[in-house]
Motif scaffolding. Structure first.
Motif, PDB file in Angstrom:
ATOM      1  N   GLY A  84      38.682   4.353  56.201  1.00 14.24           N
ATOM      2  CA  GLY A  84      39.148   3.573  57.345  1.00 14.24           C
ATOM      3  C   GLY A  84      40.476   2.887  57.068  1.00 14.24           C
ATOM      4  O   GLY A  84      41.419   2.966  57.872  1.00 14.24           O
ATOM      5  N   VAL A  85      40.576   2.227  55.911  1.00 14.21           N
ATOM      6  CA  VAL A  85      41.820   1.545  55.534  1.00 14.21           C
ATOM      7  C   VAL A  85      42.928   2.566  55.301  1.00 14.21           C
ATOM      8  O   VAL A  85      44.064   2.384  55.757  1.00 14.21           O
ATOM      9  N   THR A  86      42.604   3.656  54.610  1.00  9.59           N
ATOM     10  CA  THR A  86      43.599   4.687  54.297  1.00  9.59           C
ATOM     11  C   THR A  86      44.142   5.315  55.573  1.00  9.59           C
ATOM     12  O   THR A  86      45.354   5.458  55.741  1.00  9.59           O
ATOM     13  N   VAL A  87      43.257   5.676  56.486  1.00 14.84           N
ATOM     14  CA  VAL A  87      43.695   6.291  57.748  1.00 14.84           C
ATOM     15  C   VAL A  87      44.533   5.303  58.548  1.00 14.84           C
ATOM     16  O   VAL A  87      45.584   5.672  59.101  1.00 14.84           O
ATOM     17  N   ALA A  88      44.110   4.059  58.612  1.00 16.05           N
ATOM     18  CA  ALA A  88      44.886   3.048  59.350  1.00 16.05           C
ATOM     19  C   ALA A  88      46.301   2.937  58.784  1.00 16.05           C
ATOM     20  O   ALA A  88      47.280   2.872  59.541  1.00 16.05           O
ATOM     21  N   ASN A  89      46.420   2.943  57.466  1.00 15.09           N
ATOM     22  CA  ASN A  89      47.743   2.869  56.836  1.00 15.09           C
ATOM     23  C   ASN A  89      48.571   4.124  57.122  1.00 15.09           C
ATOM     24  O   ASN A  89      49.778   4.040  57.349  1.00 15.09           O
TER      25      ASN A  89
END
Length: 160
Positions: A84-89
């Motif tokens: 989730g964090v990786t995709v958001a970034n």
């Protein structure tokens, strides 16, 4: 022989020594190798601004278009939170775009943007060089055996 000194205890064996070497448990040796590989990839990809988890996520999106975050987490061996964090970034950086699933509108499918494909291509060239380093001195038959063995471990232990 390189030893790492601990503060108040005995010297610790370096990678490849004692139980961290050929006498160690295979599972430990796999984890040690995976950790060394990930650390090395962090250095190799660092100036591109790509982390190993980002590389994994981009690779899975390129290989399997339309994946959801949950799909990527399973395929890339990452937690849903990390994905989730990786995709958001990656979305914020303009590397990945999201679109609603045609049937299940709440599911967001992911695609690489043109910038994302360029970045992934640059990262892949570097990772390919590392992969070549990994099998340096191993003949083609040995490399096939190694790949088969690693795939069999994953298949066998995942189904057990």
């Amino acid at each position: 022989m390189s030893k790492t000194d601990s503060r108040d205890g005995p010297s610790l064996p370096g990678p490849g020594e004692g139980k961290r070497g050929e006498d160690g448990y295979i599972g430990y040796l796999l984890r040690q190798a995976a950790n060394a590989y990930e650390t090395h990839l962090s250095r190799v990809l660092g100036d591109l601004g790509v982390t190993p988890p980002q590389f994994s996520v981009m690779t899975m999106i390129a290989a399997y278009p339309g994946l959801s975050n949950a799909d990527i987490a399973r395929l890339a061996f990452l937690t849903p939170q990390t994905v989730g964090v990786t995709v958001a970034n990656l979305v914020r950086a303009g590397v990945v775009s999201k679109r609603p699933h045609a049937v299940h509108g709440r599911i967001q499918q992911l695609e690489l943007t043109d910038r994302g494909r360029e970045l992934l291509d640059a990262a892949k060239r570097r990772v390919d060089a590392v992969e070549t380093e990994l099998v340096e001195g191993v003949d083609d038959a040995g490399e096939r055996t190694l790949r088969r063995w690693l795939a069999q471990i994953s298949s066998c232990l995942s189904n057990g």
